[in-house]
Scaffold this motif. Sequence first.
Motif, PDB file in Angstrom:
ATOM      1  N   PHE A  25       0.840  -1.182   0.000  1.00  0.00           N
ATOM      2  CA  PHE A  25       0.000   0.000   0.000  1.00  0.00           C
ATOM      3  C   PHE A  25       0.881   1.240   0.000  1.00  0.00           C
ATOM      4  O   PHE A  25       1.730   1.417   0.893  1.00  0.00           O
ATOM      5  CB  PHE A  25      -0.910  -0.004   1.235  1.00  0.00           C
ATOM      6  N   LEU A  26       0.674   2.106  -0.991  1.00  0.00           N
ATOM      7  CA  LEU A  26       1.459   3.327  -1.128  1.00  0.00           C
ATOM      8  C   LEU A  26       0.547   4.538  -0.971  1.00  0.00           C
ATOM      9  O   LEU A  26      -0.610   4.498  -1.375  1.00  0.00           O
ATOM     10  CB  LEU A  26       2.132   3.383  -2.497  1.00  0.00           C
ATOM     11  N   VAL A  65      -0.450  -4.215  -5.819  1.00  0.00           N
ATOM     12  CA  VAL A  65      -0.064  -2.901  -5.303  1.00  0.00           C
ATOM     13  C   VAL A  65      -1.271  -1.973  -5.328  1.00  0.00           C
ATOM     14  O   VAL A  65      -1.927  -1.814  -6.358  1.00  0.00           O
ATOM     15  CB  VAL A  65       1.074  -2.281  -6.132  1.00  0.00           C
ATOM     16  N   THR A  66      -1.548  -1.373  -4.175  1.00  0.00           N
ATOM     17  CA  THR A  66      -2.596  -0.366  -4.042  1.00  0.00           C
ATOM     18  C   THR A  66      -1.944   0.985  -3.805  1.00  0.00           C
ATOM     19  O   THR A  66      -0.996   1.092  -3.026  1.00  0.00           O
ATOM     20  CB  THR A  66      -3.526  -0.692  -2.857  1.00  0.00           C
ATOM     21  N   ALA A  67      -2.458   2.004  -4.461  1.00  0.00           N
ATOM     22  CA  ALA A  67      -1.984   3.368  -4.223  1.00  0.00           C
ATOM     23  C   ALA A  67      -3.163   4.241  -3.803  1.00  0.00           C
ATOM     24  O   ALA A  67      -4.201   4.252  -4.469  1.00  0.00           O
ATOM     25  CB  ALA A  67      -1.317   3.943  -5.466  1.00  0.00           C
ATOM     26  N   ALA A  68      -2.984   4.943  -2.691  1.00  0.00           N
ATOM     27  CA  ALA A  68      -3.951   5.975  -2.292  1.00  0.00           C
ATOM     28  C   ALA A  68      -3.484   7.277  -2.914  1.00  0.00           C
ATOM     29  O   ALA A  68      -2.362   7.719  -2.668  1.00  0.00           O
ATOM     30  CB  ALA A  68      -3.996   6.096  -0.773  1.00  0.00           C
ATOM     31  N   ILE A  69      -4.321   7.872  -3.724  1.00  0.00           N
ATOM     32  CA  ILE A  69      -3.901   9.040  -4.499  1.00  0.00           C
ATOM     33  C   ILE A  69      -4.736  10.259  -4.146  1.00  0.00           C
ATOM     34  O   ILE A  69      -5.841  10.152  -3.629  1.00  0.00           O
ATOM     35  CB  ILE A  69      -3.996   8.767  -6.018  1.00  0.00           C
ATOM     36  N   ASP A  70      -4.174  11.418  -4.440  1.00  0.00           N
ATOM     37  CA  ASP A  70      -4.894  12.684  -4.339  1.00  0.00           C
ATOM     38  C   ASP A  70      -5.434  12.988  -5.730  1.00  0.00           C
ATOM     39  O   ASP A  70      -4.661  13.088  -6.689  1.00  0.00           O
ATOM     40  CB  ASP A  70      -3.928  13.779  -3.878  1.00  0.00           C
ATOM     41  N   PRO A  71      -6.760  13.139  -5.894  1.00  0.00           N
ATOM     42  CA  PRO A  71      -7.301  13.312  -7.239  1.00  0.00           C
ATOM     43  C   PRO A  71      -6.794  14.566  -7.943  1.00  0.00           C
ATOM     44  O   PRO A  71      -6.643  14.560  -9.172  1.00  0.00           O
ATOM     45  CB  PRO A  71      -8.815  13.362  -7.017  1.00  0.00           C
TER      46      PRO A  71
END
Length: 973
Positions: free
Chosen positions: A222-223, A249-255
Motif C-alpha cells: 500500500f502506497l 499494489v494499491t496506491a492511495a492518491i490525491d485526485p
Amino acid sequence: MLDKVSNETSFVESSPFLKRHLGPSSQDIDQMLKELGHDDLEDFVKAVIPADILEVDPDYEDFLPVGCDEVHALNHIRSIAEKNKVLRSLIGLGYYSTALPACIQRHVFENPAWYTAYTPYQSEIAQGRLEALFNFQTLISELTGLPIANASLLDEATAAAEAMSLSFAACKRNGANRFLVDEQVLPQTLAVLRTRAEPLGVVLDVKKPTSFCYDSDIFGAFLQLPGANGCIWDPETLVEHCHQIGALVTAAIDPLAQVLMRPIGDLGVDIAIGSAQRFGVPMGFGGPHAAFFATNEVFKRQVPGRLVGQSVDADGQPALRLALQTREQHIRRDKATSNICTAQVLLAVIAAFYAVYHGPNGLKNIASRIIKLRALFQQELIKLGYQIDDIARFDTVEIFAENAPDVHKIAVSRGFNLRILPLGADIDQAKGFGVSFDELSTLDELDQLLKVCASALGQEFDGLQNHETLDAAALLFGIPLRQKKWLQQSVFNKFHSETEMLRYIYRLARKDFSLVDGMIPLGSCTMKLNAVAELIPVGWKSFASMHPFAPANQAEGYIHLFADLENWLATLTGFAGVSLQPNAGSQGEFAGLLVIKEWYKSRKEQHRNICLIPSSAHGTNPASCVMAGFKVVPVACDEAGNIDFNDLLSKAETYSLSLAALMVTYPSTHGVFEPQIRDICDLIHKHGGQVYLDGANLNAQVGLCRPGVYGADVCHLNLHKTFCIPHGGGGPGVGPIAVADHLVPFLPGHPLSFCGGQKAIGAVSAAPWGSAGILAISWMYLRMMGFTGLRHASSIALLSANYVAQKLDSSFPVLFRGLNALVAHECILDLRGFKRTTGIDVEDIAKRLMDYGFHAPTVSWPVAGTLMVEPTESESLDELNRFCEAMIAIRAEVALIESGQMDALNNPLKKAPHTLAAVTADIWERPYSRRQAAFPLSSQQETKYWPAVSRINNAYGDRNLICSCPSIEDFVA
C-alpha cells in the motif's frame, strides 16, 4: 404515557412540527383505527407490541427534549453552531477546503429531487443519478488510468481496507499474510487498516518503501501518493518487485495531484483508492465524503460496493443499471468479500458535477495553482532561513523548526490552523508545522502565511517576488507527468455555462423517482420525510467548513451536538453509551461485533467465536461477522417467520462454550414483533453470549420499547432511516452503535482525537465522528419532535403498515403476521402464486407500479417472490389509498390473464414500464390501449410520472460490461 398518543385531535394539532412530519391528520388516524377495529391508538399499540417489552409509562421523558417548532429549533442549533470557531485550516491529511459551485449547491446539494431518492435498485426510474454516477466512475477511471471504477465507497480509510481485503483474497500463495504499508500513509488510514487487519490475521509491515522486503509471505503493498508529508515519487520499480512475487499494489492518491501526474494505472498499480472530497465537497468535520476505488478488469467481480453498468432496454436503447456484484453480501452472505451495501451517492454525484462544471482544463488550472503556491511558499521559507527537505511535492510542506510553537500560536491568532508536528502533539510540544494548500488558497493568503513564519523568527516579510515564472510541470521534476489528453468525453466539455449546467442537472433529475414524486414504500428502508428545517444547518459554514483535526477548543459546538445526540440516542434505546463513528449501517455492525470481541478478550475468553444468525437476517450480518473474525452458524425460522426457538436452543447448547453472539433484527426481517424476544436474549446470556440487535427496524420502536431494556447488548442505529437523514440516492448513511454499560469502555477510538472508550477498539472510519457534517439533521429531528412526538410517530408507522396490510390482504396475502394477526411497521405481500397461474412474477408487478406512479416496494427480500411494504408515518392517508388502489388495479390485470381475457405474454405487466416514446410511437402493436398502458388510473392525468427507459436487460449488461464512458479517441476507434 400512551394517552399522549391517543386519537385526540388536540394532540397532533398542538405539536408544531409533529403535524408537519406526520402524513395522516388526526381525523385520518381515527378513520384508520376504526377500519382496524380499534378505538384509539393506545389500544392499537398494545395489540401490536408484546406486553413484556412495551413501555406503557416510560420514566425517561425528562432526559429528552420537549418538541418545538422549526424556528425555535433552528435558533437553538444556531447557538450551538456559534460555539464552533472556524479558522482557515491548512492541516490537510486528506481534508481540504473547497469551492462548491453555487449552481451545484442550489440545484443538487439542496434539491430534494436529488437528496430524497433511494438506491437505484429500480433502474428504469433512476436513470438520472445512474448517469451522474456513471460520470463519476468515468472521472475516476480517467484520473487513475484503471478501467473499472465503482460508484464510490464510504471514505478513503475504509476504501484502503477494502483494497487490502481484495488483495488478500486474490493472493493464491499459502501463508501469504503480510501487507507492506508506506510509512507516509495518512494516520487515519493506518488506524483503519490495523482495525481491519487483525481479525483477518493480516500482519502490517509499515516502513519506507525503499526498505520494503519482497518475501514470499507478502500478498500486497500500500502506497500513499502523495504521502502525508506531501512527497511524490515514481513507484514503477516498486510495482515491478511486487508483481514478481505475485503481490498486488494499491496506491492511495490525491485526485488533484493525479490531474497533473501520469495515471497511476499506467505505472502498473493494480488498485487505486482515495477521496473525492477535493472535488467540491465541504469538509464537514470529517464527512460524508465519497471515496473511490478503481482497479483492473481481472478484479471486476471482486470490486466492493456498487458498480454502475450500461445495458440496453426492451426497445434496444442504452440504459444504465447496477451491475455484477452490487449486493453480493446478500447472495454470498458469510462467503462475501465485503459487507459494504451502500455508497456515498449524493457526494459522488456532487463530485461528478464538479468535474463536469470545471472540465479537464479547469481541473488542471486548480491543480497547477495549488502546486505553484506550495512552491512559492517553500521558496520564500528557505529565504527566511527555514530548513526544508529537497523532495518533490504536490500541495504540502512540512517544516521542522525550534520555533514551531511560536509559528502555531501566531498562526492561530491570525486565523490559521496549521498541521502540528508530530501528529497528535499539542502546540506547546510542537517540533514542526505543516501547510497544505487547496482550492481556496490565494497569493494574499500566501503573503499572510509568510508573515506568520517571518514573525516567529523575529523578522519581517518583504513580499512575494518572481511568482509569475513558476511552471507546474517543472515543479514536478522527475515525476511521470500526464502526457495524453484526458477527460475528453463530451459531458466534461459541454456544460460550462451555468445555463447549460442548470439544464443538464434538471434533465437528469427528471429521470429519477424521489419523494418529490410520490411514496417510496420500500420495506426495511424507511423512506420518510426529510424536512427542510432539518437540513438547513448542514450548509452553515460553522458546521460545513470545520476540519476534523482542528483543535478541540475550536469545535465546542460540534462536541455539544455530539453529546446531545449520544445522550438522546442512548436514552431512546435504553443503552449506556453511543459511538457516532460508523458511517454506514454495515460499519455499525462491524464496529459492534468488534466491541463484543474486545470485551471477550478483556475477559480472556477469546475462544468464543461462534455467531448465531437467523436465516432471515440481512446479508450484511454474516458478512460483517466474518470480517470481525467470527464463525457464522445459521438459525432456522419457523413457518410464522419467527426465529425457531427450538433450533436456537439446540444451537446455543451445542456451541455454549464458544458462543460469542446472536445477531437478531427486531422487529424481525419478516415485519413482526417476535413475542419471545426477551426469552431469546435470556437464552443467549445464559450461555455466556451477547445479543447484537440490528436496528434497521427501529422506526417501529422509538418511544415504545427499548432494545437495551429488553435484553440486547449492542444495537446499531440507521440515522438515514429512523432519524431522518436523507438517503441521497443511495448514500450517505450514518450507523452509530449503542451499547450496554459493560461494553462502553470498548467504543471505537481514533489516533488524532479523543473519542471512544478507555479501552477503545481501533478506528472503524476515517474521521473520529464519522459523517459528522450531517448529524445536525438527526439533532434537528429529535429536537423538534420531542419524546412525545417520537412516540406518536412510531405508533403511526405501525398504524399505516397495518392499514395497508388490511387493505391489500384479499388481493395479495400478507405472508407473516404477529400478535393479534397484526404486523409491525412493514408487511410482506405474497405474490408467488401468480407465477404458477399466469407467469407473472414479482418483477413484472414492480415494473408495472412505475406506470401507476410509484416506486416499487422491496422486491424478493427477505422472501423470493414477495414485496415488502413500509409506508412510514409521513405518508398521508390519500397517498396510502392511492398506493392500495394501484395494487388492487394491478391485481385486476393479473386476473384478466388468469381468465384468459389478456395475453399471457403481451400484456401491460410483461411490457411494463411504458415510456412516453413507446406510448406515442406511430406503431402500437399491443392488445391493450395506450391509455391503459400509461394512464391506468384517472388520477394520473395531472400528475403522470414517465419512466425514462423501458425494462432493462440486466443479463446483457453483465455479459457486456461497460462501466465508464469511452473517450473520444476510444469512441472513434
